[in-house]
Write an enzyme that holds these catalytic residues in place. Sequence first.
Site, PDB file in Angstrom:
ATOM      1  CG  LEU A  13       9.307 -17.310  -3.058  1.00  0.00           C
ATOM      2  CD1 LEU A  13       8.848 -17.346  -1.810  1.00  0.00           C
ATOM      3  CD2 LEU A  13      10.019 -15.956  -3.255  1.00  0.00           C
TER       4      LEU A  13
ATOM      5  NE  ARG B  36      -1.944   6.306   0.703  1.00  0.00           N
ATOM      6  CZ  ARG B  36      -2.348   5.479   1.758  1.00  0.00           C
ATOM      7  NH1 ARG B  36      -2.103   5.573   2.964  1.00  0.00           N
ATOM      8  NH2 ARG B  36      -2.761   4.260   1.434  1.00  0.00           N
TER       9      ARG B  36
ATOM     10  CG  HIS C  58       0.434   2.555  -9.101  1.00  0.00           C
ATOM     11  ND1 HIS C  58      -0.082   1.837  -8.060  1.00  0.00           N
ATOM     12  CD2 HIS C  58      -0.466   3.331  -9.452  1.00  0.00           C
ATOM     13  CE1 HIS C  58      -1.134   2.440  -7.638  1.00  0.00           C
ATOM     14  NE2 HIS C  58      -1.278   3.421  -8.483  1.00  0.00           N
TER      15      HIS C  58
ATOM     16  CB  THR D 115     -12.950  -7.426  -6.126  1.00  0.00           C
ATOM     17  OG1 THR D 115     -12.942  -7.076  -4.661  1.00  0.00           O
ATOM     18  CG2 THR D 115     -12.369  -8.550  -6.500  1.00  0.00           C
ATOM     19  CD  GLU D 116     -13.055  -4.535  -2.306  1.00  0.00           C
ATOM     20  OE1 GLU D 116     -14.010  -5.592  -2.455  1.00  0.00           O
ATOM     21  OE2 GLU D 116     -11.840  -5.031  -2.358  1.00  0.00           O
TER      22      GLU D 116
ATOM     23  NE  ARG E  61      -3.032  -1.498   4.485  1.00  0.00           N
ATOM     24  CZ  ARG E  61      -4.274  -1.437   3.923  1.00  0.00           C
ATOM     25  NH1 ARG E  61      -5.072  -2.162   4.432  1.00  0.00           N
ATOM     26  NH2 ARG E  61      -4.652  -0.458   3.015  1.00  0.00           N
TER      27      ARG E  61
ATOM     28  CB  ILE F  79      -6.633  -7.554   6.770  1.00  0.00           C
ATOM     29  CG1 ILE F  79      -8.266  -7.671   7.012  1.00  0.00           C
ATOM     30  CG2 ILE F  79      -5.786  -7.645   7.733  1.00  0.00           C
ATOM     31  CD1 ILE F  79      -8.583  -9.063   7.439  1.00  0.00           C
ATOM     32  CB  SER F  80      -7.932  -3.633   2.707  1.00  0.00           C
ATOM     33  OG  SER F  80      -7.545  -2.379   3.343  1.00  0.00           O
TER      34      SER F  80
ATOM     35  CG  ASP G  57      -2.048   0.952   1.110  1.00  0.00           C
ATOM     36  OD1 ASP G  57      -2.271   1.515  -0.087  1.00  0.00           O
ATOM     37  OD2 ASP G  57      -2.719   1.255   2.169  1.00  0.00           O
TER      38      ASP G  57
END
Length: 255
Positions: free
Chosen positions: A146, A39, A52, A81-82, A203, A210-211, A35
């Site tokens: 991994l 910002r 990004h 999905t949001e 996070r 935890i969104s 996250d």
Amino acid sequence: MMPFKKWFGSKSQNEEWIERIDSENIPSHVAVIMDGNGRWAQKRGLPRVAGHHSGMKNVKKITMAADAIGVKVLTMYAFSTENWKRPREEVEYLMKLPLEFFPKEIDELIANNVQIRMTGWHEGVPDYTMKAIQDAIDQTKHNTGLILNFALNYGSRREMLQGVKRLTEDVVSGKISLDAVDEAMFSSYLLTHPLPDPDLLIRTSGELRISNFLMWQLAYSELWFTELCWPEFTEKHFYEAIQEYQRRARRYGGL
């Protein structure tokens, strides 16, 4: 203590940080909510998409850091999905990132035995995005190191509702008995099956939630939050999170 894996041979500052970690108490599965990209960019007078892009480059660094200490699964929350609610230009940019990331990094991922997976729904994701991801999955499917698992177009509530519906259908059809339904069976109906539940959730960006991410799977995970935005989250910070994990006693409700 077992020796840690070395990437690129020569001793680095990363290895000095690694020496402070107990190699016998490494979380098997680490989940990360990446996250704060937008910002981070805005604070520097840059467009959100620049954040990004920097965040994408950070994925490789943290993957290497996790692999170096023996983490088995690293799940990155790449797109929820949001997130479709974000501005169209930003969503389009995010959907093009796999086309840049995988061709650039795939040879090194293969060389280090990393396996790519995706947790989420294909529908709605552009064909060019899915092709880049599927190509990476196909090229690494025989790797045994991994697992780098991208949660893309993923939401935990939808996942659990879908799991409940599929499980109910199998009970009604007689495929399984109601008495056989337990936590382990329900877990097998989730998108993350057969991956183990995360031992540690990280996070970034200072948000303390935890969104809609792995809500069933995170029931007994250790949670670690940092004010740092994802592009400024380094290998050192990752190892600090691991050290904090190792200081905690995981009792799972017992004494």
